[in-house]
Structures are given as C-alpha cells and as structure tokens.
Design an enzyme around this catalytic site. Structure first.
Site, PDB file in Angstrom:
ATOM      1  N   HIS A 173       0.866  -1.178   0.000  1.00 49.64           N
ATOM      2  CA  HIS A 173       0.000   0.000   0.000  1.00 49.64           C
ATOM      3  C   HIS A 173       0.899   1.223   0.000  1.00 49.64           C
ATOM      4  CE1 HIS A 173      -3.124   2.798   0.983  1.00 49.64           C
ATOM      5  NE2 HIS A 173      -4.019   1.830   1.099  1.00 49.64           N
ATOM      6  N   HIS A 174       0.705   2.092  -0.954  1.00 51.61           N
ATOM      7  CA  HIS A 174       1.593   3.248  -1.101  1.00 51.61           C
ATOM      8  C   HIS A 174       1.482   4.234   0.054  1.00 51.61           C
ATOM      9  CE1 HIS A 174       3.786   6.396  -3.458  1.00 51.61           C
ATOM     10  NE2 HIS A 174       4.426   5.292  -3.829  1.00 51.61           N
ATOM     11  N   ALA A 175       0.457   4.120   0.869  1.00 52.75           N
ATOM     12  CA  ALA A 175       0.334   4.998   2.030  1.00 52.75           C
ATOM     13  C   ALA A 175       1.364   4.661   3.112  1.00 52.75           C
ATOM     14  CB  ALA A 175      -1.067   4.912   2.629  1.00 52.75           C
ATOM     15  N   VAL A 176       1.906   3.424   3.085  1.00 54.50           N
ATOM     16  CA  VAL A 176       2.845   3.017   4.126  1.00 54.50           C
ATOM     17  C   VAL A 176       4.234   2.654   3.607  1.00 54.50           C
ATOM     18  CG1 VAL A 176       1.025   2.249   5.691  1.00 54.50           C
ATOM     19  CG2 VAL A 176       2.052   0.605   4.118  1.00 54.50           C
ATOM     20  N   ALA A 177       4.342   2.359   2.328  1.00 53.63           N
ATOM     21  CA  ALA A 177       5.643   1.970   1.769  1.00 53.63           C
ATOM     22  C   ALA A 177       5.718   2.408   0.317  1.00 53.63           C
ATOM     23  CB  ALA A 177       5.831   0.451   1.861  1.00 53.63           C
TER      24      ALA A 177
END
Length: 182
Positions: free
Chosen positions: A154-158
C-alpha cells in the site's frame, strides 16, 4: 527475482516453509510492513505480524488459507508450519483454522507458472496496509534457480525504496542459507 531458496540436502527443510519463514522474517524487521489502523483510524504498527499462506487441494482444485504464528527460530517455525500444513492438507474450507487474526500478511503461491508481474485487487482495500506476496514457479537459468516474486504494498505506508530494501534483504537471506540448519 530473488534466487529460489533451496533446502540443502542435509537440512530436511521444506522449501515452501523456508520461503514463508524468510519472507516473514524480513517483513517483521520493518515498521512499514507491519502497519495498521488503530480503533480511532490512526496509524499504528503491529509488534509482530504472522504469515498467512495458501495451500492447494488438488482433488477439489481449491485453496485454503492457513497461518502460523511467526517464530524467529527457523527450526521451531518449520516444525509448526509443516504440522499445520499436514493437518489441513485435505480440507476444502477457505479458512479451516477459523477467521485469521488481524495481524497477518498474505503469501500466495502460483507454482504452475512463472510471471513477471502479478496484481491482486482488494475490494475496499484502502485500509489494507499489509503486504501481499505471490510466489511463482521457479526456473533453472544459467546454473541458478530463480523464483518469481510479486510484492504488493500500500503506497500509504511503503514506496519503492522500502520495497526494494525488503527484496534485497530477502535476496541476501536466500543467498546465505546457513539459517536453514538452525
């Protein structure tokens, strides 16, 4: 593509279980792959996450999702995961152990084919922060065993930096298999 994680002839280790442990070991090193949302909807980090993995039932052509608590000791994890896989080998239930705990991440396998990319679409997945790994069929090339690995984050975390670091750490772990004898 990281090299395939072989089992040295004297180790007796299952390559599949070794792959699951290696991935779980690297995932548990990094906060960004253990992210979740707390009850108030704010960011939080699990202290530890556990691998959920698919097993195939050939007669019914169905998959089941199992999980095993992560143990940093490879030998202990190997024995427990191997027993879990054997216990549920013939099941046709999707979740034969019951609902998975909240702090799991997914490792799936498509050993019938190789690939260069693999994507899963998760309905309502805006808050699914756990990484998803998909392993394909390994192939021998130029004296090396290669295993396709797709990593979905998930681009929100990595982002690419974090994912590349995870893959490089996994590659290093697969290159030095002394841990298989633990």
């Amino acid at each position: 593509m990281p090299p395939f994680c072989p089992s040295p002839p004297d180790s007796g280790a299952s390559p599949r279980v070794a792959q699951i442990w290696a991935i779980a070991s690297v995932v548990n090193r990094h906060d960004e792959f253990r992210m979740t949302l707390d009850e108030a909807g704010g960011p939080a980090v699990w202290r530890e996450v556990h691998p959920a993995f698919t097993v195939f039932n050939p007669p019914s052509e169905t998959f089941s999702c199992l999980w095993e608590p992560f143990d940093r000791n490879f030998g202990a994890f190997h024995d427990a995961a191997s027993e879990t896989m054997a216990r549920f080998a013939g099941t046709t239930e999707l979740f034969p152990q019951g609902a998975p705990p909240a702090n799991v991440f997914d490792i799936s396998s498509v050993p019938w084919t190789t690939f260069t990319g693999f994507t899963l679409n998760i309905d309502g997945g805006w808050d699914h922060f756990a990484p998803i790994f998909t392993l394909g069929r390994y192939a021998e090339r130029e004296g090396r065993s290669l295993l396709p690995l797709a990593v979905q984050v998930h681009h929100a975390v990595a982002d690419g930096f974090h994912t590349a670091r995870l893959i490089e750490e996994l590659r290093a772990l697969f290159s030095d298999t002394t841990w298989l004898r633990a």
